[in-house]
Structure formats: C-alpha cells, structure tokens
Design an enzyme around this catalytic site. Structure first.
Site, PDB file in Angstrom:
ATOM      1  N   HIS A  36      31.862  23.022 -66.879  1.00 54.77           N
ATOM      2  CA  HIS A  36      33.008  22.536 -66.098  1.00 54.77           C
ATOM      3  C   HIS A  36      32.608  21.395 -65.159  1.00 54.77           C
ATOM      4  O   HIS A  36      33.201  21.215 -64.113  1.00 54.77           O
ATOM      5  CB  HIS A  36      33.690  23.686 -65.341  1.00 54.77           C
ATOM      6  CG  HIS A  36      34.447  24.601 -66.269  1.00 54.77           C
ATOM      7  ND1 HIS A  36      35.790  24.488 -66.506  1.00 54.77           N
ATOM      8  CD2 HIS A  36      34.003  25.609 -67.050  1.00 54.77           C
ATOM      9  CE1 HIS A  36      36.158  25.409 -67.384  1.00 54.77           C
ATOM     10  NE2 HIS A  36      35.089  26.096 -67.734  1.00 54.77           N
ATOM     11  N   ASP A  38      32.086  18.320 -66.758  1.00 58.55           N
ATOM     12  CA  ASP A  38      32.350  17.073 -67.491  1.00 58.55           C
ATOM     13  C   ASP A  38      33.641  16.386 -67.052  1.00 58.55           C
ATOM     14  O   ASP A  38      33.734  15.173 -67.118  1.00 58.55           O
ATOM     15  CB  ASP A  38      32.256  17.248 -69.010  1.00 58.55           C
ATOM     16  CG  ASP A  38      33.339  18.116 -69.623  1.00 58.55           C
ATOM     17  OD1 ASP A  38      34.010  18.858 -68.876  1.00 58.55           O
ATOM     18  OD2 ASP A  38      33.491  18.061 -70.853  1.00 58.55           O
ATOM     19  N   ALA A 125      35.159  29.999 -80.877  1.00 62.73           N
ATOM     20  CA  ALA A 125      34.100  30.782 -80.236  1.00 62.73           C
ATOM     21  C   ALA A 125      33.428  30.010 -79.104  1.00 62.73           C
ATOM     22  O   ALA A 125      32.383  30.409 -78.610  1.00 62.73           O
ATOM     23  CB  ALA A 125      33.053  31.188 -81.277  1.00 62.73           C
ATOM     24  N   LEU A 127      32.156  27.081 -79.485  1.00 63.34           N
ATOM     25  CA  LEU A 127      31.027  26.347 -80.058  1.00 63.34           C
ATOM     26  C   LEU A 127      31.466  24.994 -80.619  1.00 63.34           C
ATOM     27  O   LEU A 127      30.728  24.330 -81.320  1.00 63.34           O
ATOM     28  CB  LEU A 127      30.347  27.195 -81.142  1.00 63.34           C
ATOM     29  CG  LEU A 127      29.880  28.573 -80.641  1.00 63.34           C
ATOM     30  CD1 LEU A 127      29.352  29.427 -81.791  1.00 63.34           C
ATOM     31  CD2 LEU A 127      28.809  28.427 -79.558  1.00 63.34           C
ATOM     32  N   SER A 130      36.160  22.273 -83.157  1.00 65.24           N
ATOM     33  CA  SER A 130      37.136  21.170 -83.181  1.00 65.24           C
ATOM     34  C   SER A 130      36.431  19.823 -83.084  1.00 65.24           C
ATOM     35  O   SER A 130      36.766  18.892 -83.821  1.00 65.24           O
ATOM     36  CB  SER A 130      38.163  21.333 -82.058  1.00 65.24           C
ATOM     37  OG  SER A 130      37.556  21.283 -80.786  1.00 65.24           O
ATOM     38  N   ASP A 174      31.775  17.657 -75.784  1.00 65.87           N
ATOM     39  CA  ASP A 174      31.666  18.242 -77.120  1.00 65.87           C
ATOM     40  C   ASP A 174      31.484  17.188 -78.205  1.00 65.87           C
ATOM     41  O   ASP A 174      30.653  17.310 -79.098  1.00 65.87           O
ATOM     42  CB  ASP A 174      32.914  19.073 -77.439  1.00 65.87           C
ATOM     43  CG  ASP A 174      33.118  20.206 -76.455  1.00 65.87           C
ATOM     44  OD1 ASP A 174      32.196  20.459 -75.643  1.00 65.87           O
ATOM     45  OD2 ASP A 174      34.189  20.829 -76.479  1.00 65.87           O
TER      46      ASP A 174
HETATM   47  P1  ADP Z   1      36.466  25.516 -80.579  1.00 69.46           P
HETATM   48  O1  ADP Z   1      36.379  24.032 -80.624  1.00 69.46           O
HETATM   49  O2  ADP Z   1      35.832  26.090 -79.364  1.00 69.46           O
HETATM   50  O3  ADP Z   1      35.959  26.184 -81.827  1.00 69.46           O
HETATM   51  P2  ADP Z   1      39.263  24.935 -80.517  1.00 69.46           P
HETATM   52  O4  ADP Z   1      40.451  25.746 -80.198  1.00 69.46           O
HETATM   53  O5  ADP Z   1      39.019  23.703 -79.705  1.00 69.46           O
HETATM   54  O6  ADP Z   1      38.006  25.911 -80.463  1.00 69.46           O
HETATM   55  O7  ADP Z   1      39.313  24.476 -82.022  1.00 69.46           O
HETATM   56  C1  ADP Z   1      39.587  25.423 -83.036  1.00 69.46           C
HETATM   57  C2  ADP Z   1      40.572  24.819 -84.013  1.00 69.46           C
HETATM   58  O8  ADP Z   1      39.918  23.794 -84.787  1.00 69.46           O
HETATM   59  C3  ADP Z   1      41.091  25.803 -85.027  1.00 69.46           C
HETATM   60  O9  ADP Z   1      42.187  26.516 -84.517  1.00 69.46           O
HETATM   61  C4  ADP Z   1      41.489  24.882 -86.168  1.00 69.46           C
HETATM   62  O10 ADP Z   1      42.742  24.281 -85.903  1.00 69.46           O
HETATM   63  C5  ADP Z   1      40.435  23.796 -86.090  1.00 69.46           C
HETATM   64  N1  ADP Z   1      39.345  24.095 -87.031  1.00 69.46           N
HETATM   65  C6  ADP Z   1      38.099  24.510 -86.735  1.00 69.46           C
HETATM   66  N2  ADP Z   1      37.359  24.686 -87.878  1.00 69.46           N
HETATM   67  C7  ADP Z   1      38.183  24.359 -88.893  1.00 69.46           C
HETATM   68  C8  ADP Z   1      38.031  24.325 -90.319  1.00 69.46           C
HETATM   69  N3  ADP Z   1      36.881  24.676 -90.912  1.00 69.46           N
HETATM   70  N4  ADP Z   1      39.086  23.929 -91.058  1.00 69.46           N
HETATM   71  C9  ADP Z   1      40.250  23.591 -90.471  1.00 69.46           C
HETATM   72  N5  ADP Z   1      40.453  23.613 -89.162  1.00 69.46           N
HETATM   73  C10 ADP Z   1      39.442  23.999 -88.374  1.00 69.46           C
HETATM   74 MG    MG Z   2      37.282  22.729 -79.207  1.00 63.86          MG
END
Ligand code: ADP
Ligand code: MG
Length: 386
Positions: A36, A38, A125, A127, A130, A174
């Site tokens: 927190h 960034d 998670a 990680l 996105s 990220d």
């Molecule tokens: P984080 O970035 O922490 O994993 P976010 O909520 O920012 O969580 O991003 C997760 C979203 O990214 C998912 O809900 C989906 O929309 C997208 N996403 C992640 N991996 C995939 C994938 N392999 N295929 C399609 N969409 C994905």
């Molecule tokens: Mg994300």
C-alpha cells in the site's frame, strides 16, 4: 511452472486455423515488502513468480480483435478495436481489450489481433493474474507491431488499461513487476519516478526458501476498503501539505502525526505508509549487504503494521503468520491488497515441511478451507518464448 508454449500454440491453431506468429509469457508476482505504498508514490519490492500467463498471438489488419482463454469456458470473443469503450466489459476480456485500447489511445497503430492465452497464475489470490494477462498481451503487440516500447512503458499502459478500461484503481507495481523483474532478483521500484534497481534475492543459494500461502479467501468488502484506505492516505497528505505520503521522512513521522491531531484513522494510515517505506529501504540494505536472514523480523514488523495500523489483514492471514513464526519461520507477512489472498513465509530449507504442516493443521483446526502452499522462486519477467 509455465503453460507449455507448444500446447498454447497448438490450441491457437485449432481455434484460428493457422499457427501463431509468436508466443509470449508474463509472470505473476509476490511483493516481498512495500504494501500500500505504491499509490503514495513510495517504494515497493516485488519479485516475479515462476507462474506465468502465456499468450499465442498473431496480427490482424482488419480491426478485429479475437480473444480466447483456456481457463475460461466459452467461445472466442470477437471485438472491434475502434469500438472499445472503457468500462463496458465486465468479463475477463476487458484486460486484454483494455491493453489494445490503451495502446491505440496512446497513438500506436494496433490494427487487430488473434489471441489465445492460458495462465498458471492463480486468479484472485493477490498474485497479480490480471497484470500477467495485461503484460503478456502488451509485450506480444509491442513485438508484433514493432512499437519499440520499453518494459516500464508497457507497464504504464497496462496500468492505464486496468485503471480506465477495466475500472480498477490499481497502482503501478504489479505491471512493472511482471514486465521488468529478473530471475534471482527482487525489483526495488520507486513508484514516483519509476526508477528501478535489481536486488539480488537468491534464497536457494543461501539455504532458505520463500513459501506463498494462498488462503483461498477473498473477503467481499475488500474493494470498498481499498478505496477507503486510498482516500485516507490522500487526506493525510493533504492535511500535511504534501503531494504524497512518500514526502514524509521517517525521521519526521512523530512531528507529522502530531500535526494530524485527533484524526485517529488518518494517523494510523500515515504511520503505516511512512514506516513501510522505511522497511523497504531496510530490506534493500540488508539484501545488498548479504544479511538475508535479517529481513525476517522486518517482514514481521510489516505484517503488524498492516494488521494494526492499516487494518487490512484477516483471521486467515494472521493465522498463517502466527503459526509459521511459532513453527520456526524466519519471517512472515500478508502480501497484496489484504482481506484474504496470500501470505509469504521466509523459512530455512530444513523447516519447509514442518512449517507447511503446521499451517495446514492450524487451518484445519480453525475450520478454514485448506490453503494452497507453494514455493516462490524469484523468476524472470515478461519475455518471448517462441
Ligand atoms: P489478481 O490480479 O490478484 O489475481 P484480479 O481480480 O486483479 O486478481 O484479477 C483476476 C481476474 O483476471 C479474473 O477475474 C479474470 O477476469 C482475469 N484472469 C486472470 N487469469 C485469467 C485467465 N487465465 N484467463 C482469463 N482471465 C483471467
Ligand atoms: Mg490484479
């Protein structure tokens, strides 16, 4: 631990009828320290995971953007590049489409593409699945359309895609981590001027390991709480007459808190951000002078600050940290946005099994879903793989 580029290319060919022009990979990340900070123009220190999003991509010149993910059931999505509208798409396709939108908005002639991707970065998670998705698409388009953009520039455009097109108020960490990390290193990033330094972080060589414990929970109020923390930090900076909390020197924290008077909540937020920036600088100094084990207590302090001052931990994250430390870990803290997601645990190689077992047993005893525990080896940033 990446999807094999061959299987992604094969699937691309089944979907679109010809082999892709290339295959790219971009990793998820773990933030070692600097949470927190960034959006306060401060310091962060992520490293890349071996888990990656892999994309097979070919150019198109007819304005059509076709998107498919191996991880989301459903047909190929077909969009038109000049009809992309921010925040009109609530599905996963908003991430890659947002990248195309941001590139075009910045004046780059991206005239369409066919994309098939698959990812081993656990989604949601903490990680950065996105960012991995965005960066892999951005790098592919950068190469295919010869845009000549550097990693940090791609990261900026990906952040813009997520902020404006997807509509998620995320910082720059990220995307920069996914684009710029190097294997065996953590990335010391100044989020104000985006200057970066690769810090040696080869735990295996020193007989240690870093475990990621994905609690598999995401408490539903997390987004609103993130917004509140951000607004509180901005209020703190404004009350102190600063551009950002980054401008409060650690040595002047007490005086700054004094000036905030009875703004109790703002005082807590300010104290976290200022002490957290100082912790990042301490970790950099320790790693650069080879005192890797000494970062353990700094991680623990960081967790306490997130739990007590920033108040974004949760019972699952606290249980990981407390249990791991009691079982002999060198350090542990929650990582990422909070209210669920993952924690990191620094352990001696010899203690990996005992610490893992202790955490799993503690979760079972508490009636929590069983956590996913894996080792995080500092890995390479985004690259072309085929
Ligand atoms: P984080 O970035 O922490 O994993 P976010 O909520 O920012 O969580 O991003 C997760 C979203 O990214 C998912 O809900 C989906 O929309 C997208 N996403 C992640 N991996 C995939 C994938 N392999 N295929 C399609 N969409 C994905
Ligand atoms: Mg994300």
């Amino acid at each position: 631990m990446s999807e094999t580029s061959g299987s992604v290319a094969e699937r691309f060919e089944q979907l679109y009828g010809s082999a892709p022009e290339g295959v790219w990979a971009a990793p998820g990340r773990v933030n070692l320290i600097g949470e927190h900070t960034d959006y306060n123009d401060g310091f962060v220190m992520p490293f890349a995971l071996p888990h990656t999003a892999v994309a097979a991509v070919s150019r198109r010149d007819d304005g059509v953007l076709r998107l498919h993910s191996a991880d989301v059931p459903g047909p190929v999505a077909e969009l038109t590049v000049d009809a992309l509208v921010p925040q009109s798409d609530k599905r996963w396709t908003a991430y890659p489409a947002g990248v195309v939108w941001a590139l075009r908005e910045a004046g780059h002639a991206v005239t369409g593409a066919d994309v098939h991707l698959a990812s081993t970065v656990p989604a949601g998670a903490g990680l950065s699945s996105s960012a991995a998705l965005e960066v892999v698409v951005a790098l592919a388009l950068n190469d295919l359309f010869g845009l000549g953009l550097r990693g940090w520039q791609l990261a900026r455009l990906c952040q813009r895609a997520e902020n404006v097109y997807v509509g998620a108020p995320v910082g720059i960490m990220d995307q920069t981590a996914s684009a710029c990390c190097e294997s065996g290193h953590a990335l010391f990033l100044d989020t104000r001027d985006l200057s970066q330094r690769q810090i040696p972080f080869d735990l295996a060589a020193e007989g240690m390991r870093l475990l990621v414990v994905d609690t598999r929970v995401k408490h539903s109020h997390s987004e609103g709480e993130y917004g509140k923390r951000r607004a509180g930090c901005e209020k703190g900076a404004a009350l102190l007459g600063m551009d950002a909390l980054r401008d409060v020197p650690a040595g002047e924290l007490d005086a700054a808190l004094e000036r905030l008077g009875d703004e109790e909540e703002v005082r807590r937020l300010v104290r976290h951000v200022v002490t957290e920036d100082a912790r990042v600088e301490r970790v950099v100094r320790l790693l650069e002078s080879g005192e890797t084990r000494a970062i353990g207590p700094v991680l623990v302090e960081g967790h306490a600050s997130l739990r007590d001052d920033f108040r974004i931990s949760c019972p699952e994250l606290d249980l990981v940290v407390d249990t791991a430390l009691a079982a002999g870990a060198l350090g542990a803290r929650m990582t990422g946005g909070g209210f669920g997601g993952s924690a990191i645990v620094l352990v001696e190689e010899a203690d990996v099994a005992a610490v893992t077992k202790a955490v799993e047993e503690a979760f079972a005893a508490a009636g929590f879903a069983s956590p996913r525990v894996f080792e995080a080896v500092p890995s390479a940033g985004a690259r072309r793989v085929r």
